[in-house]
Design an enzyme around this catalytic site. Structure first.
Site, PDB file in Angstrom:
ATOM      1  N   GLU A 109       0.812  -1.206   0.000  1.00  0.00           N
ATOM      2  CA  GLU A 109       0.000   0.000   0.000  1.00  0.00           C
ATOM      3  C   GLU A 109       0.851   1.263   0.000  1.00  0.00           C
ATOM      4  O   GLU A 109       1.949   1.299   0.546  1.00  0.00           O
ATOM      5  CB  GLU A 109      -0.953  -0.010   1.192  1.00  0.00           C
ATOM      6  CG  GLU A 109      -2.073  -1.005   0.932  1.00  0.00           C
ATOM      7  CD  GLU A 109      -3.220  -0.907   1.918  1.00  0.00           C
ATOM      8  OE1 GLU A 109      -4.309  -1.367   1.579  1.00  0.00           O
ATOM      9  OE2 GLU A 109      -3.026  -0.366   3.017  1.00  0.00           O
ATOM     10  N   CYS A 122       3.461   8.536   1.340  1.00  0.00           N
ATOM     11  CA  CYS A 122       3.967   7.561   2.317  1.00  0.00           C
ATOM     12  C   CYS A 122       4.125   6.230   1.583  1.00  0.00           C
ATOM     13  O   CYS A 122       3.146   5.657   1.109  1.00  0.00           O
ATOM     14  CB  CYS A 122       2.935   7.466   3.442  1.00  0.00           C
ATOM     15  SG  CYS A 122       3.334   6.206   4.644  1.00  0.00           S
ATOM     16  N   CYS A 129       6.339  -7.139   7.244  1.00  0.00           N
ATOM     17  CA  CYS A 129       7.483  -6.703   8.056  1.00  0.00           C
ATOM     18  C   CYS A 129       7.926  -7.867   8.925  1.00  0.00           C
ATOM     19  O   CYS A 129       7.087  -8.613   9.430  1.00  0.00           O
ATOM     20  CB  CYS A 129       7.056  -5.521   8.941  1.00  0.00           C
ATOM     21  SG  CYS A 129       8.423  -4.773   9.859  1.00  0.00           S
ATOM     22  N   CYS A 133       6.115  -5.222  16.208  1.00  0.00           N
ATOM     23  CA  CYS A 133       5.693  -4.198  17.160  1.00  0.00           C
ATOM     24  C   CYS A 133       4.231  -4.477  17.513  1.00  0.00           C
ATOM     25  O   CYS A 133       3.408  -4.680  16.612  1.00  0.00           O
ATOM     26  CB  CYS A 133       5.874  -2.818  16.552  1.00  0.00           C
ATOM     27  SG  CYS A 133       7.589  -2.551  16.048  1.00  0.00           S
ATOM     28  N   CYS A 136       1.181  -2.493  15.943  1.00  0.00           N
ATOM     29  CA  CYS A 136       1.195  -2.252  14.494  1.00  0.00           C
ATOM     30  C   CYS A 136       0.562  -3.417  13.741  1.00  0.00           C
ATOM     31  O   CYS A 136       0.956  -4.568  13.937  1.00  0.00           O
ATOM     32  CB  CYS A 136       2.633  -2.042  14.026  1.00  0.00           C
ATOM     33  SG  CYS A 136       2.767  -1.906  12.226  1.00  0.00           S
ATOM     34  N   LEU A 248       9.992   5.782  18.534  1.00  0.00           N
ATOM     35  CA  LEU A 248      10.449   5.612  19.919  1.00  0.00           C
ATOM     36  C   LEU A 248       9.363   4.944  20.769  1.00  0.00           C
ATOM     37  O   LEU A 248       9.572   3.866  21.317  1.00  0.00           O
ATOM     38  CB  LEU A 248      10.850   6.974  20.490  1.00  0.00           C
ATOM     39  CG  LEU A 248      11.571   6.937  21.831  1.00  0.00           C
ATOM     40  CD1 LEU A 248      12.887   6.166  21.744  1.00  0.00           C
ATOM     41  CD2 LEU A 248      11.827   8.349  22.360  1.00  0.00           C
ATOM     42  N   CYS A 367      -1.089   5.256   9.676  1.00  0.00           N
ATOM     43  CA  CYS A 367       0.073   4.436  10.002  1.00  0.00           C
ATOM     44  C   CYS A 367      -0.362   3.163  10.697  1.00  0.00           C
ATOM     45  O   CYS A 367      -1.214   3.195  11.578  1.00  0.00           O
ATOM     46  CB  CYS A 367       0.983   5.145  10.998  1.00  0.00           C
ATOM     47  SG  CYS A 367       1.539   6.724  10.482  1.00  0.00           S
TER      48      CYS A 367
END
Ligand code: SAH
Ligand code: SF4
Length: 387
Positions: A109, A122, A129, A133, A136, A248, A367
């Site tokens: 995407e 973006c 991935c 995380c 996510c 972070l 995101c």
């Protein structure tokens, strides 16, 4: 007469190769392999480069300053094809999200976020991935593969096609587009994937994006976001010179270990050291620290104070991202009141407007919501079909 098998074999010439994402040097070598003389290769590369990246031309036949025979040869062996659009969604606020299909059928995407005076694209660096995380959605998918440099640059080419960001081109839909002459002024590597785990391809792609005779997006307007692959950060800085964003999300190792598990390998202290040493930092060139607001997890005023303390000696911007929920997510977004309290501490420490305004919520373009949502939707579509 040829029988069917012979016919297929006869038409089975090697598939045309894409020239998108091919470097100057490799392009020169490809042209020479087609018979272009070495002393002419440079000029031909620069012509082809201009047609491709400045004008967005996809048809070799239209490249009128290139010799006709060479144009025909190019068309026989190569193409300038874009990724195929599976879906294009345009939000009420003008944000656009494309689900794109790559040559091998894998999907990624790309999201475009227009504002009044600029437009940010973006882009993704991997299919899925490898990192996990916990907040996510992309992290719940297994990595399928790295994107090639061509597939990374291809996302920008496709977006420029759709929003008419080539000289003389018109957008397919003008809603929400910025007033600026260029419609894509900024590129952020904040889509799917961890860019530093696909270092070479992302670097090569960004060289084309930043090339003044290519896509011409200045390095200052390209931002690479990483979850903190510490040993690659200095090399990225030296080899690309783009802006850096760090995911972070927590100010203590114990919590960051859970939210961003790569922290177990490279804890906060090492990460911030790499940041301090990032080449070229100044007040005008700051690192962006991304901090997702998770209710009752990392959003206390004490956390905010610690965040400000940790970043005190680093030229930094702070970006507070309201958590974007996804089905089954083990977190909730902090209450607005709490985000405001947190932001106030950050503001008082001298960081301007730190809260990122969520965009394109109606199309799940935020995101951490990428790809999986469409997979889910498509799975349910399949269900309907099979009933
Ligand atoms: N892998 C890279 C870049 C892609 S993610 C990285 O982690 O930095 C881009 C940003 O979106 C990161 O800061 C990431 O932590 C954040 N993000 C991921 N999921 C999110 C969610 N559900 N809500 C808000 N931000 C999220
Ligand atoms: Fe990967 Fe970034 Fe998502 Fe973490 S936040 S799982 S590194 S895409």
């Amino acid at each position: 007469m040829l029988d069917q098998a012979q016919e297929i074999a006869a038409s089975n010439k090697p598939p045309a190769q894409s020239l998108i994402g091919v470097s100057h040097a490799d392009l020169a070598a490809k042209l020479q392999a087609l018979g272009v003389l070495e002393r002419q290769a440079r000029m031909r590369v620069s012509q082809l480069w201009g047609w491709t990246y400045v004008r967005g031309q996809t048809d070799f036949a239209a490249m009128t300053d290139i010799a006709k025979e060479l144009r025909a040869e190019l068309a026989q062996h190569f193409n300038l094809a874009r990724p195929e659009i599976v879906t294009e969604q345009i939000s009420e606020d003008g944000t656009r999200k494309w689900l794109l299909r790559l040559e091998d059928g894998k999907e990624i995407e790309t999201v475009y976020i227009p504002e009044s005076d600029r437009g940010t694209l973006c882009i993704s660096s991997q299919v899925g991935c490898t990192l996990t995380c916990s907040f996510c959605h992309t992290g719940t998918q297994k990595l399928v593969r790295n994107l090639t440099a061509g597939e990374i640059v291809g996302q920008i080419m496709l977006a420029r096609d759709r929003i008419g960001d080539w000289p003389g081109a018109v957008p397919n839909d003008a809603r929400g587009l910025p007033d600026s002459e260029r419609k894509i002024t900024n590129v952020v590597l904040m889509g799917m994937g961890e860019p530093l785990y696909n270092f070479d391809n992302v670097r090569d792609a960004m060289a084309i994006v930043a090339d003044g005779e290519g896509l011409s997006v200045s390095k200052r307007r390209i931002t690479m976001s990483t979850s903190g692959i510490v040993p690659e950060i200095p090399r990225w800085g030296e080899e690309t010179g783009t802006m850096l964003a760090i995911s972070l999300h927590a100010v203590r190792d114990q919590l960051r270990d859970q939210l961003v598990p790569i922290n177990k390998k490279w804890p906060i202290k090492d990460l911030l050291n790499a940041c301090r040493n990032y080449p070229g930092l100044s007040n005008a060139k700051r690192i962006t620290f991304e901090y997702v607001m998770l209710k009752g997890i990392n959003d206390s005023v004490a956390d905010a104070k610690e965040l400000v303390r940790l970043l005190a000696k680093i030229p930094a911007k702070i970006n507070l991202i309201p958590f974007n929920p996804w089905p089954g997510a083990p977190f909730e977004c902090s209450d607005w009141e709490q985000i405001e309290k947190f932001a106030e501490v950050v503001n008082r420490a001298g960081y301007a407007s730190p809260v990122r305004n969520p965009r394109g919520r109606d199309i799940m373009a935020a995101c951490g919501q990428l790809k999986s949502a469409s997979l889910k939707q498509r799975a349910s579509e399949r269900l309907v079909i099979s009933v």
